[in-house]
Motif scaffolding. Structure first.
Motif, PDB file in Angstrom:
ATOM      1  N   LEU A 124       0.736  -1.280  -0.175  1.00  0.00           N
ATOM      2  CA  LEU A 124       0.029   0.093  -0.260  1.00  0.00           C
ATOM      3  C   LEU A 124       0.752   1.288   0.113  1.00  0.00           C
ATOM      4  N   LYS A 125       2.002   1.208   0.715  1.00  0.00           N
ATOM      5  CA  LYS A 125       2.778   2.261   0.616  1.00  0.00           C
ATOM      6  C   LYS A 125       3.488   2.718  -0.856  1.00  0.00           C
ATOM      7  N   GLU A 126       3.836   1.711  -1.490  1.00  0.00           N
ATOM      8  CA  GLU A 126       4.195   1.759  -2.532  1.00  0.00           C
ATOM      9  C   GLU A 126       3.141   2.219  -3.592  1.00  0.00           C
ATOM     10  N   ASP A 130       2.450   8.047  -4.733  1.00  0.00           N
ATOM     11  CA  ASP A 130       2.121   9.410  -5.634  1.00  0.00           C
ATOM     12  C   ASP A 130       1.077  10.429  -5.275  1.00  0.00           C
ATOM     13  N   ARG A 131       0.621   9.898  -3.612  1.00  0.00           N
ATOM     14  CA  ARG A 131      -0.206  10.832  -3.058  1.00  0.00           C
ATOM     15  C   ARG A 131       0.478  11.148  -1.626  1.00  0.00           C
ATOM     16  N   LEU A 137       0.214   3.465   7.759  1.00  0.00           N
ATOM     17  CA  LEU A 137       0.623   3.257   9.194  1.00  0.00           C
ATOM     18  C   LEU A 137       0.925   1.766   9.303  1.00  0.00           C
ATOM     19  N   ARG A 138       2.111   1.415   9.489  1.00  0.00           N
ATOM     20  CA  ARG A 138       2.382  -0.258   9.729  1.00  0.00           C
ATOM     21  C   ARG A 138       2.322  -0.590  10.944  1.00  0.00           C
ATOM     22  N   GLY A 294       4.358  -9.507  -5.286  1.00  0.00           N
ATOM     23  CA  GLY A 294       2.975 -10.056  -4.820  1.00  0.00           C
ATOM     24  C   GLY A 294       2.191  -9.033  -3.967  1.00  0.00           C
ATOM     25  N   ALA A 295       2.873  -8.539  -2.941  1.00  0.00           N
ATOM     26  CA  ALA A 295       2.528  -7.332  -1.967  1.00  0.00           C
ATOM     27  C   ALA A 295       1.781  -6.161  -2.645  1.00  0.00           C
ATOM     28  N   ARG A 296       2.558  -5.911  -3.700  1.00  0.00           N
ATOM     29  CA  ARG A 296       2.028  -4.886  -4.727  1.00  0.00           C
ATOM     30  C   ARG A 296       0.561  -5.231  -5.177  1.00  0.00           C
ATOM     31  N   SER A 297       0.791  -6.418  -5.759  1.00  0.00           N
ATOM     32  CA  SER A 297      -0.495  -6.890  -6.445  1.00  0.00           C
ATOM     33  C   SER A 297      -1.590  -6.959  -5.474  1.00  0.00           C
TER      34      SER A 297
END
Length: 440
Positions: A124-126, A130-131, A137-138, A294-297
């Protein structure tokens, strides 16, 4: 002749001095170089002493380093001009500080859960990189879950996170991969996925959701993905049933990742398309965790739900106690897919379609057409050069004509059509005319 000899001797002296000057010149450092021609001839024609400048300093030329691969200094806000640097440090507000103040995070997303939840937070951070006004928050805990509350009590931690001074706009929950354990309550121990175990586990899921909803914080529950181990995968599927049921009961979004990480046969697959459509490795070697891609997907499927609350926050749509704006009836009608509506016949009676196999009656027959039609003249009667024109008069359709009867029989009554000789639907077999007669 004497003058010629003197001139030759003078020339020789000049050459000797020139060669001697070349041999005696030495570079003071590896990073410096001298110009012997300029220095030598400058000394001959009244310049400064050999090898020295106007102030008695060695005349050298510095070789500058190669700057081809160095980025421009203005890109990082640097400058080689000390006056400009002084202007930036005189206490005045600069454009860079104004930009930094304008991009401070104002929308906070708390991602809680186990290791899978932490990997989701990285994705989600990646995704929201762009925002700059969105902060992820992890807040996960490795090896945690809803079973071992003696190790980490998530209902209690959820209340602390929701009541913290840091205002949270959305909470994303993803946990359960470590919950294939017996639940211990006092002296009683309940086996995983037993009826009593399910009741206690569902109550803890409700407690986590309620901790955030009490503070009017929307909750997004993310289901568990398919696993490489078949037995583990079957247990994760049963946990997803509990998550989905409790999310529906609490009226919160539930993100299902199961089909997104399976192949065309619904089985576990370590590879799959990333957000750009390229086939990459999405799962790690243990068959449980995600790779970076995979985390990004996975985060891509959650971003859609987060952006709904983000858009409502930007539009100042939610009111007290209602975190997300309810779409209007017009938007619902516009978003709902239009169902095809069958057109009613002219007489108001419904059209009944029957199978063409075994029709109720024989199909009407059409009149035989001649192989060759009547001959017609291409030119009119009155003019030999003008082509004949089609008469504008249109004959009315006779509902009792054989063609109309056949159409009604096939398409309305659901009957069949009798095959005709030498047509495509004529499946009768005829022996060739020259076939030999079998002997008796």
């Amino acid at each position: 002749m004497a003058r010629m000899s003197i001139s030759v001797q003078s020339l020789r002296r000049v050459l000797v001095l020139f060669i001697g000057a070349l041999l005696t010149i030495a570079a003071p450092d590896a990073s410096f170089a001298q110009d012997p021609f300029t220095e030598f001839f400058g000394g001959l024609f009244g310049g400064p002493p050999h090898g020295y400048g106007h102030r008695g300093e060695p005349r050298v030329r510095r070789i500058m380093p190669h700057r081809e691969n160095r980025g421009p200094t203005y890109w990082h806000g640097q400058t080689d001009n000390p006056r400009r640097a002084a202007k930036r440090t005189d206490g005045a507000t600069t454009d860079q500080s104004q930009t930094a103040a304008a991009t401070q995070p104002t929308f906070f997303v708390a991602t809680v859960g186990d290791t899978l939840g932490q990997l989701l937070a990285d994705g989600l951070k990646e995704g929201f990189s762009d925002r700059p006004d969105v902060a992820i928050l992890r807040m996960g805990k490795e090896s945690s879950g809803l079973v071992r509350d003696d190790f980490y009590d998530w209902p209690k931690s959820a209340k602390e996170i929701a009541a913290d001074a840091q205002k949270i706009n959305v909470a994303v929950v993803m946990l359960g991969s470590n919950d294939r354990q017996a639940i211990q309550q006092g002296q009683e121990s309940y086996e995983p996925l037993s009826p009593r175990w399910r009741e206690i586990y569902a109550a803890r899921v409700d407690a986590v959701i309620a901790a955030f909803k009490e503070k009017n914080i929307p909750v997004i529950w993310v289901g568990l993905p398919v696993m490489k181990n078949e037995r583990l995968s079957a247990d994760m599927a049963q946990l997803n049933e509990i998550f989905k049921a409790r999310a529906a009961h609490a009226d919160i979004p539930y993100v299902d990742l199961w089909d997104a990480l399976t192949d065309e046969h619904g089985q576990y697959s370590a590879f799959g398309p990333d957000i750009n459509g390229q086939i990459v490795k999405l799962r790690s070697a243990d068959g449980v965790h995600f790779t970076e891609a995979g985390a990004r997907s996975v985060a891509h499927f959650v971003e859609g739900e987060i952006k709904k609350y983000y858009d409502a926050y930007r539009q100042q749509a939610p009111v007290a106690g209602v975190p997300a704006a309810t779409p209007s009836e017009e938007s619902k009608d516009a978003a709902a897919p239009q169902q095809p509506v069958a057109a009613a016949p002219a007489n108001g009676q419904p059209i009944i379609f029957r199978s063409p196999v075994g029709g109720p009656s024989a199909a009407p027959t059409l009149p035989e057409r001649p192989a060759v039609g009547p001959a017609q003249q291409l030119t009119g009667v009155g003019s030999a050069t003008e082509l004949a024109k089609k008469t504008p008069a249109v004959r009315p359709v006779d509902p009792g004509a054989p063609a109309q009867a056949l159409v009604r029989h096939v398409f309305v009554e659901g009957g069949d059509q009798s095959p005709r000789d030498n047509r495509a639907d004529d499946y009768s077999w005829r022996p060739p005319a020259n076939a030999a007669t079998p002997p008796n």
